[in-house]
Design an enzyme around this catalytic site. Structure first.
Site, PDB file in Angstrom:
ATOM      1  N   ASP A 259     -86.201 -29.379-103.484  1.00 30.74           N
ATOM      2  CA  ASP A 259     -87.149 -30.434-103.153  1.00 30.74           C
ATOM      3  C   ASP A 259     -87.219 -31.451-104.295  1.00 30.74           C
ATOM      4  OD1 ASP A 259     -89.559 -31.383-101.509  1.00 30.74           O
ATOM      5  OD2 ASP A 259     -90.475 -31.077-103.477  1.00 30.74           O
TER       6      ASP A 259
ATOM      7  N   GLU B  87     -82.557 -32.679-102.298  1.00 31.05           N
ATOM      8  CA  GLU B  87     -83.222 -33.785-101.619  1.00 31.05           C
ATOM      9  C   GLU B  87     -83.228 -35.023-102.506  1.00 31.05           C
ATOM     10  OE1 GLU B  87     -87.293 -35.606 -99.921  1.00 31.05           O
ATOM     11  OE2 GLU B  87     -87.206 -34.443-101.758  1.00 31.05           O
TER      12      GLU B  87
HETATM   13  C1  AAO Z   1    -100.167 -35.003-101.181  1.00 25.14           C
HETATM   14  C2  AAO Z   1    -100.968 -36.224-100.784  1.00 25.14           C
HETATM   15  C3  AAO Z   1    -100.935 -37.247-101.903  1.00 25.14           C
HETATM   16  C4  AAO Z   1    -101.466 -36.625-103.184  1.00 25.14           C
HETATM   17  C5  AAO Z   1    -100.630 -35.383-103.507  1.00 25.14           C
HETATM   18  C6  AAO Z   1    -101.117 -34.642-104.735  1.00 25.14           C
HETATM   19  O1  AAO Z   1    -100.420 -36.777 -99.588  1.00 25.14           O
HETATM   20  O2  AAO Z   1    -101.739 -38.348-101.531  1.00 25.14           O
HETATM   21  O3  AAO Z   1    -101.366 -37.551-104.238  1.00 25.14           O
HETATM   22  O4  AAO Z   1    -100.669 -34.489-102.404  1.00 25.14           O
HETATM   23  O5  AAO Z   1    -102.444 -34.234-104.562  1.00 25.14           O
HETATM   24  C7  AAO Z   1     -95.313 -33.762 -99.432  1.00 25.14           C
HETATM   25  C8  AAO Z   1     -96.065 -34.925 -98.786  1.00 25.14           C
HETATM   26  C9  AAO Z   1     -96.965 -35.631 -99.759  1.00 25.14           C
HETATM   27  C10 AAO Z   1     -97.896 -34.647-100.444  1.00 25.14           C
HETATM   28  C11 AAO Z   1     -96.992 -33.670-101.182  1.00 25.14           C
HETATM   29  C12 AAO Z   1     -97.770 -32.619-101.989  1.00 25.14           C
HETATM   30  O6  AAO Z   1     -95.106 -35.831 -98.249  1.00 25.14           O
HETATM   31  O7  AAO Z   1     -97.763 -36.583 -99.026  1.00 25.14           O
HETATM   32  O8  AAO Z   1     -98.772 -35.324-101.340  1.00 25.14           O
HETATM   33  O9  AAO Z   1     -96.198 -32.953-100.202  1.00 25.14           O
HETATM   34  O10 AAO Z   1     -98.657 -31.924-101.191  1.00 25.14           O
HETATM   35  C13 AAO Z   1     -90.526 -39.492-102.232  1.00 25.14           C
HETATM   36  C14 AAO Z   1     -89.720 -38.426-102.962  1.00 25.14           C
HETATM   37  C15 AAO Z   1     -89.279 -37.288-102.071  1.00 25.14           C
HETATM   38  C16 AAO Z   1     -90.448 -36.750-101.246  1.00 25.14           C
HETATM   39  C17 AAO Z   1     -91.027 -37.914-100.462  1.00 25.14           C
HETATM   40  C18 AAO Z   1     -92.221 -37.476 -99.587  1.00 25.14           C
HETATM   41  O11 AAO Z   1     -88.597 -39.021-103.582  1.00 25.14           O
HETATM   42  O12 AAO Z   1     -88.787 -36.268-102.896  1.00 25.14           O
HETATM   43  O13 AAO Z   1     -91.495 -38.905-101.383  1.00 25.14           O
HETATM   44  N1  AAO Z   1     -90.035 -35.645-100.374  1.00 25.14           N
HETATM   45  C19 AAO Z   1     -90.280 -34.225-100.788  1.00 25.14           C
HETATM   46  C20 AAO Z   1     -90.745 -33.352 -99.649  1.00 25.14           C
HETATM   47  C21 AAO Z   1     -92.154 -33.730 -99.245  1.00 25.14           C
HETATM   48  C22 AAO Z   1     -93.107 -33.431-100.382  1.00 25.14           C
HETATM   49  C23 AAO Z   1     -92.520 -33.650-101.712  1.00 25.14           C
HETATM   50  C24 AAO Z   1     -91.215 -34.058-101.905  1.00 25.14           C
HETATM   51  C25 AAO Z   1     -93.323 -33.245-102.880  1.00 25.14           C
HETATM   52  O14 AAO Z   1     -89.829 -33.397 -98.610  1.00 25.14           O
HETATM   53  O15 AAO Z   1     -92.573 -33.079 -98.070  1.00 25.14           O
HETATM   54  O16 AAO Z   1     -94.287 -34.268-100.281  1.00 25.14           O
HETATM   55  O17 AAO Z   1     -93.052 -31.864-103.092  1.00 25.14           O
HETATM   56  C26 AAO Z   1     -88.944 -44.454-101.431  1.00 25.14           C
HETATM   57  C27 AAO Z   1     -88.131 -43.590-102.361  1.00 25.14           C
HETATM   58  C28 AAO Z   1     -88.196 -42.120-101.991  1.00 25.14           C
HETATM   59  C29 AAO Z   1     -89.643 -41.698-101.836  1.00 25.14           C
HETATM   60  C30 AAO Z   1     -90.280 -42.590-100.757  1.00 25.14           C
HETATM   61  C31 AAO Z   1     -91.721 -42.206-100.481  1.00 25.14           C
HETATM   62  O18 AAO Z   1     -88.282 -44.503-100.169  1.00 25.14           O
HETATM   63  O19 AAO Z   1     -86.784 -43.975-102.312  1.00 25.14           O
HETATM   64  O20 AAO Z   1     -87.601 -41.354-103.004  1.00 25.14           O
HETATM   65  O21 AAO Z   1     -89.670 -40.321-101.417  1.00 25.14           O
HETATM   66  O22 AAO Z   1     -90.237 -43.935-101.239  1.00 25.14           O
HETATM   67  O23 AAO Z   1     -92.496 -42.416-101.612  1.00 25.14           O
HETATM   68  C32 AAO Z   1     -87.449 -47.447 -97.317  1.00 25.14           C
HETATM   69  C33 AAO Z   1     -86.571 -47.339 -98.546  1.00 25.14           C
HETATM   70  C34 AAO Z   1     -86.717 -45.979 -99.205  1.00 25.14           C
HETATM   71  C35 AAO Z   1     -88.157 -45.797 -99.558  1.00 25.14           C
HETATM   72  C36 AAO Z   1     -88.947 -45.890 -98.282  1.00 25.14           C
HETATM   73  C37 AAO Z   1     -90.419 -45.708 -98.469  1.00 25.14           C
HETATM   74  O24 AAO Z   1     -86.982 -46.555 -96.302  1.00 25.14           O
HETATM   75  O25 AAO Z   1     -85.240 -47.547 -98.148  1.00 25.14           O
HETATM   76  O26 AAO Z   1     -85.932 -45.879-100.368  1.00 25.14           O
HETATM   77  O27 AAO Z   1     -88.764 -47.164 -97.672  1.00 25.14           O
HETATM   78  O28 AAO Z   1     -90.904 -46.697 -99.331  1.00 25.14           O
END
Ligand code: AAO
Length: 493
Positions: free
Chosen positions: A196, A232
């Site tokens: 992850d 990931e």
């Molecule tokens: C939760 C709450 C938060 C709180 C946190 C801590 O929602 O508000 O702050 O707890 O209390 C999952 C949930 C999160 C959750 C977290 C922990 O999705 O909401 O937070 O559990 O409970 C990035 C990362 C990627 C991640 C993804 C969700 O790079 O690794 O965000 N995925 C994994 C898991 C996921 C998990 C985590 C990681 C954490 O699969 O389930 O989170 O363990 C850009 C970047 C990406 C980035 C995205 C989103 O993407 O490139 O790297 O992903 O932004 O931030 C276009 C662009 C694309 C861009 C996208 C969005 O498509 O081309 O590049 O727009 O802007």
């Protein structure tokens, strides 16, 4: 780390998102084994934070509290029982490993296994980790220690992803604890890992960690086998961190795949361009990626990938998935979801947090199986849809052959063969397809595995006659339930 370690003749995994270990064990025995899957990606098995506001969201499992195997999916003993029973059915288990961080900052409490944690003092006695084990102002330069700018590599890897306390994987002690956890899982008999948030970890740290991993358990795997690793890394091309930085420690998740395939099956990008799908579209080498249409994040607007197809658009989703499974590119993963009511507010789903189906005490509901093989109790089970599981079998039959006999109508009708073993045709036009095509297959009568099943030498759906010159007539009305036909040499009548 690139080899999935599937049993012979199996080539697709499914992500049984939020399933209980006891249900997965049964699923290996009653369905995944017999229907030709290779394995299962399971939700994080280690102790996590109990989030009550909102009430038990799915994402609490991405906030580790310790590496003890106690979650709503089950305990250590149930996890072991699942791994053993699945391996006995030739079904592999791939663990979603969260090692970039622990819980979010702030708050304190007890995890799902009863371990204390404190997100203010950065104390996780269940491991144990203390404030010395996290990145801080000496390594992360943003004022609140959170990631704000994905164009800054240092920030993405040393600061906190959505405020999650960022482990200092450059430290030997932290690496040792993570390696102990991974080797513990290897000894139980898992076949590999999803890393992850790999983008948020330094490739050099991952290299050091993977270098200390044991070989797989020889009760189930040939001696010397290494775990399969897929990382990931969301790389849509617009950030400095690239998928290729991670090929040294395994494969990566190819998010471009679903993002670019979904518009085609939504009739927003002509299907004829799929003629050079794969590396030809600028994607990494096939053996460096795992591919999927949607994942647990982007099916609910988290992560990235934009508007990917999901089970909610089932007719198009089945076609996109069939294309993925018929096409040679990548190692394939099928998403298996649970249902929730979406509630769009200003373009975002206010219900994107909703966890799996639960009983009154918030324990996860059993997966119920209907007589037609579909699931009940709120579980969608895309992996049990006929059009999907029959294409999992198609992929097993044609594996190793190349894509030949490409045909298109210059627009939204396409077809191709896999060597002389399988053939598939899609009609995404608003008019019928009625054409004679070269299938590359030996003459005979074949079962269309989309409209029905091949059972005891006969076909419950329609069949196709291949002539001695390899051609066959195809008729696919635009109104067909599934406007595609797939035939292969494993389903000859
Ligand atoms: C939760 C709450 C938060 C709180 C946190 C801590 O929602 O508000 O702050 O707890 O209390 C999952 C949930 C999160 C959750 C977290 C922990 O999705 O909401 O937070 O559990 O409970 C990035 C990362 C990627 C991640 C993804 C969700 O790079 O690794 O965000 N995925 C994994 C898991 C996921 C998990 C985590 C990681 C954490 O699969 O389930 O989170 O363990 C850009 C970047 C990406 C980035 C995205 C989103 O993407 O490139 O790297 O992903 O932004 O931030 C276009 C662009 C694309 C861009 C996208 C969005 O498509 O081309 O590049 O727009 O802007």
């Amino acid at each position: 780390f690139h080899n999935p370690n599937c049993a012979d003749g199996r080539h697709t995994i499914t992500h049984l998102f939020e399933w209980k270990w006891s249900d997965i064990a049964q699923e290996c025995e009653r369905f995944l084994g017999p229907y030709g899957y290779c394995g299962v990606q399971v939700s994080p098995p280690n102790e996590n934070r109990v989030v009550t506001s909102p009430n038990r969201p799915w994402w609490e499992r991405y906030q580790p509290v310790s590496y003890k195997l106690v979650t709503r999916s089950g305990n250590d003993q149930q996890f072991r029982d699942m791994v053993d029973r699945c391996n006995k059915q030739n079904i592999r288990i791939y663990v979603d490993v969260v090692m970039n961080h622990m819980t979010g900052s702030g708050g304190s409490g007890q995890g799902t296994g009863g371990s204390q944690w404190d997100g203010n003092s950065l104390s996780f006695p269940g491991v144990p980790f203390s404030s010395w084990d996290f990145n801080d102002a000496s390594t992360c330069s943003t004022s609140d220690l959170n990631i704000h700018n994905y164009q800054n590599v240092q920030e993405v890897r040393n600061c906190r992803l959505v405020s999650l306390l960022d482990l200092k994987l450059s430290k030997d002690y932290v690496r040792t604890k993570v390696v102990e956890y991974l080797n513990y899982l290897i000894d139980i008999g898992v076949a590999g890992f999803r890393f992850d948030a790999a983008k948020h970890m330094w490739p050099a740290d991952l290299y050091a960690i993977t270098g200390q991993l044991k070989s797989l358990n020889t009760n189930y795997f040939p001696s010397g086998s290494k775990p399969f690793i897929y990382q990931e890394v969301i790389d849509m091309g617009n950030e400095p961190i690239k998928m290729s930085e991670y090929f040294g420690t395994g494969r990566v998740t190819n998010f471009v795949y679903g993002a670019k395939l979904s518009p085609v099956f939504r009739n927003q990008d002509q299907a004829k361009w799929l003629v050079n799908w794969g590396e030809g579209w600028g994607m990494p080498f096939s053996n460096d990626v795992i591919v999927f249409i949607d994942n647990h994040d982007n099916q609910r607007g988290h992560g990235a990938g934009g508007a990917v197809l999901t089970f909610r658009d089932s007719r198009r989703y089945k076609m996109a998935t069939a294309f993925m499974l018929a096409h040679p590119y990548g190692f394939t993963r099928v998403m298996s979801s649970y249902y929730w009511d979406v509630n769009y507010v200003n373009g975002n789903d206010a219900n994107d947090w909703i966890g799996p189906p639960t009983n009154g005490d918030m324990s996860i509901k059993d997966v119920f199986i209907n007589s037609d093989l579909s699931c009940g109790n709120g579980w969608i089970c895309e992996h049990r849809w006929r059009q999907i599981y029959n294409m999992v079998a198609f992929r097993n039959v044609v594996f190793g052959t190349s894509l030949v006999n490409w045909w298109d109508n210059g627009n939204y009708q396409i077809a191709f063969s896999r060597g002389n073993k399988g053939f598939i045709v899609f009609n995404l036009e608003s008019y019928n397809l009625n054409t004679r095509l070269q299938t590359g297959l030996p003459a005979g009568q074949y079962c269309d595995v989309i409209s029905g099943n091949y059972e005891n030498g006969s076909c419950t759906g329609s069949s196709v006659t291949v002539n001695s010159d390899g051609t066959a007539n195809f008729f696919i009305p635009t109104s067909a339930e599934d406007p595609m036909i797939a035939i292969h040499i494993g389903a000859k009548v």
